[in-house]
Write a protein that holds these residues in place. Sequence first.
Motif, PDB file in Angstrom:
ATOM      1  N   ASN A 241       5.857   2.266   2.977  1.00 28.65           N
ATOM      2  CA  ASN A 241       7.078   2.869   3.027  1.00 28.65           C
ATOM      3  C   ASN A 241       7.441   2.882   1.314  1.00 28.65           C
ATOM      4  O   ASN A 241       8.885   2.572   1.270  1.00 28.65           O
ATOM      5  CB  ASN A 241       8.110   2.055   3.768  1.00 28.65           C
ATOM      6  CG  ASN A 241       9.556   3.050   3.931  1.00 28.65           C
ATOM      7  OD1 ASN A 241       9.283   4.353   3.789  1.00 28.65           O
ATOM      8  ND2 ASN A 241      10.452   2.712   4.277  1.00 28.65           N
ATOM      9  N   HIS A 242       6.798   3.378   0.524  1.00 28.69           N
ATOM     10  CA  HIS A 242       7.006   3.311  -0.904  1.00 28.69           C
ATOM     11  C   HIS A 242       8.330   4.074  -1.145  1.00 28.69           C
ATOM     12  O   HIS A 242       8.476   5.390  -0.527  1.00 28.69           O
ATOM     13  CB  HIS A 242       5.854   3.718  -1.925  1.00 28.69           C
ATOM     14  CG  HIS A 242       4.721   3.062  -1.761  1.00 28.69           C
ATOM     15  ND1 HIS A 242       4.715   1.797  -2.379  1.00 28.69           N
ATOM     16  CD2 HIS A 242       3.340   3.157  -1.410  1.00 28.69           C
ATOM     17  CE1 HIS A 242       3.426   1.373  -2.099  1.00 28.69           C
ATOM     18  NE2 HIS A 242       2.690   2.191  -1.744  1.00 28.69           N
ATOM     19  N   THR A 243       8.976   3.933  -1.884  1.00 29.45           N
ATOM     20  CA  THR A 243      10.295   4.722  -2.269  1.00 29.45           C
ATOM     21  C   THR A 243       9.513   5.834  -3.330  1.00 29.45           C
ATOM     22  O   THR A 243       9.110   5.526  -4.210  1.00 29.45           O
ATOM     23  CB  THR A 243      11.345   3.946  -3.222  1.00 29.45           C
ATOM     24  OG1 THR A 243      12.001   2.985  -2.386  1.00 29.45           O
ATOM     25  CG2 THR A 243      12.536   4.865  -3.732  1.00 29.45           C
TER      26      THR A 243
ATOM     27  N   SER B 263      11.082   8.582   1.218  1.00 25.36           N
ATOM     28  CA  SER B 263      10.251   6.999   1.002  1.00 25.36           C
ATOM     29  C   SER B 263       8.884   7.824   1.754  1.00 25.36           C
ATOM     30  O   SER B 263       9.025   8.579   2.787  1.00 25.36           O
ATOM     31  CB  SER B 263      10.834   6.163   1.621  1.00 25.36           C
ATOM     32  OG  SER B 263      11.296   6.558   2.885  1.00 25.36           O
TER      33      SER B 263
END
Length: 870
Positions: free
Chosen positions: A619-621, A669
């Motif tokens: 869940n990388h921004t 995200s």
Amino acid sequence: MKSSEIRELFLKTFEKHGHQRVRSSPLIPPNDPTLFFVNAGMVPFKDLFTGAETRSYNRATSVQKCLRVSGKHNDLENVGRTARHHTFFEMLGNFSFGDYFKVEAIEFAWEMLTEVLKLDKEKLWITVFEEDDEAFDLWVNHIGVPERRVQRMGAKDNFWSMGPTGPCGPCSEIHWDHGPEISDNEGGPATEDPRYVEIWNLVFMQYEQMKNGERINLPSPSVDTGAGLERIAAIKQGVFSNYDSDCFTPIIACAAELAGKVYGENIEDDVALRVIADHARATAFLIADGITPSNEERGYVLRRIMRRAIRFGVKIGLTGDFLWRAADTVVEQMGGVYTELADRRAFITEIVKAEESRFSNTLERGLALLDQAISASKNGELAGDVVFKLYDTFGFPLDLTTQIAEERSFTIDTAGYEAAMETQRNAGRAAWKGSGAEALTDLGTSDLPETQFCGYSDDLNDGEIIAIFSDGSKVDTLPTGQEGVLICDVTSFYAESGGQVGDTGVISTDTGEFAVTDVQKGKGGLFLHHGKVTSGSVTTLSNAKLNIDSESRNRTRGNHSATHLLHAALQTVVGEHVAQKGSLVGPNRLRFDFSHHNPVSKSQIQQIETIVYSAVMKNHTVTTELMGIDDAKASGAAALFGEKYGEEVRVVSMGDASIELCGGTHVKSTGSIGMFKIISESGIAAGVRRIEGVTGYGALEWVRSQNEIVTKGASLLKSSVAQLPSAVERIIAEKRTLEKQLEKLNREIAKSASGELATSARDINGVMVISAEIPGDASTLREQAERLRDKLGSAVVVLGARGDGNVILVATVSKDLLGKGLHAGKIIKSVAQQVGGGGGGRPDMAQAGGKNPEALPEALDSVYETIASI
């Protein structure tokens, strides 16, 4: 002075005069459908000259990679035979976008040549457009060039245009006199004597050529100049031929060493070595810029260049792989300046080696065709269409075919060859003009302000309709049911770009609603909303609410962000050479085309999916940042092939998983992407693969559809899903058993019928002939034909069988009849043509097929007439 020194000295000199140094554009013109390749230094600045684009600077200098090998600018046939014709070359240039004009352009050029490069003033000649009194006066009275060395020329030589449309204007060319050792002609460049070589062209941009033939004044007079680096290097290094400069000598030396030749000893060997050197440069740069050999468009041009080089290499005794070594010398020589060469060194080698291997087989087929054509010729002349096919399909240069023909006392139908060549050139010119995509962009007019895009943050916005077009014409109103194009001052709708499709949605006013089905970009930054009025009417200067289809946009965002992760995963698993060759990102799926020479294996697909899914689960921004193009590339951001970037670019980062330059819309995200699944991987061209995938709800729908297929299959086989593989294996085994039983039965039937068939043989002019239909496959027919032939002792046997919508044919001729003009291959060919097929074979045994079972009886009956006529 080395070519690398000249290149840097030129750029630094113009930087001192306030010019912005601009890196070379790729050889493929970004977002320009009117050109196959960048063929002049001004191409990347074309929109600046027309006013369709603005930048922070109004002076620029560059060393631009150029290629002239197709369409209007085609130098291919002269390469290697003259001192200055090339496919790939570097063009030094300085440009003014409405800043300075003729005075400064002439002053800068004279200073560069005489003071910086220190060329002898007495050896410089000038040509000007015959009507350009101002330029003539500047050269003679302002610079001080003697009047006899300033020559007036016509539009053919001194009025420049890039193509049938676009910026144009009078030009002034600077020529170098190579002296009496080349020729005793002292008449200057007007005589077109090779002693006088054009080294720099100063184009004074004053007009834009329109499609209708009209010339309009450009918003501001501008300057475009182009100086050939290779030509100036030859002068500074004291040689007449560009090929004797350091731009080419290392590559020629490499090829000469491989061939065991000494450059300069044999004219024809020298031509071949020059061709290899020139084409190796073009090959390396084209592959570095994302082109791979294929049978279409730019890939076809690359393939022709490579095969021409390979064929010239074979001509001087080079065998095996050698072009990749020449191309690698190019990388070694120029990779420090053009880093894309160094970055893709391994990929360039891989592609060239593969094409060399592929072409070795093609060469054998070409030589076989040449032998066949020579054997078939009855007048001692090779037909022009055959000579052209050898050139176009198999890469045989005309001189090579001529040489082989002369060795066998044959002549060439040169006129027929030239006619076929001209037909191809005309087709190339037509392709060069573009694909009609410019029709959309021509809707925009210069009086409309650039559309402001607010769609990164807003799905709904208020705006004003500033223009309406219908059927290519500007209108004030669109009524219910009418299709057209709306242009607004502000829009939340994304216009198709970078592979992401345009948004859909609704534009509504107080008087009506307009359903948007697509959005494209027009000239001058305009967004063209294509669609149809669904109720009421819409008018110009109306306030409007622009509302995109948010669900569709959200799905598209997920697919676009997943494409970035896919690109990064491919480079990790498959190799760093992977580069985007095209993409399509929409709400329902994603499609990603990339450079790679082999299929991606099942295990690699699984690794790629795992890497992408891992980035989703983390869940990388997703962040976006605007920065200068050089800073963006320094940060490691990948620049995508075919995209046009300005000074300031948008960098999209997804944690440590991906960082790319991109103007598209993305999720906030990576977790929002949801499920990711690759649904297909395939090859679409030589060296280009395609992956299709789905995300989120699209992936869910795909899983459901696959589950439904599997469940239905299990139900039909009266099996559970878990037992489906074993049930399918059981069915396949049963099918094979039945096929074997059927084949055995057909053989027994045919064998029992052979005695009866033998009695039906007809005596045709002393030859026993059987032509009949029997059941069976090709193997059965061959066995029965041989059995019948041997039983009769001396005979012609033709058997046919009907399959599932097709025909199988077999013919055999007894050996004692072969000298009497009977040939199984020719007999079977005649029969096959009547059943819609073809085939052939040896004189004693041949096989064929067809697609028209209904015609089989009549075709078999015709055999008797065929034998009777022999």
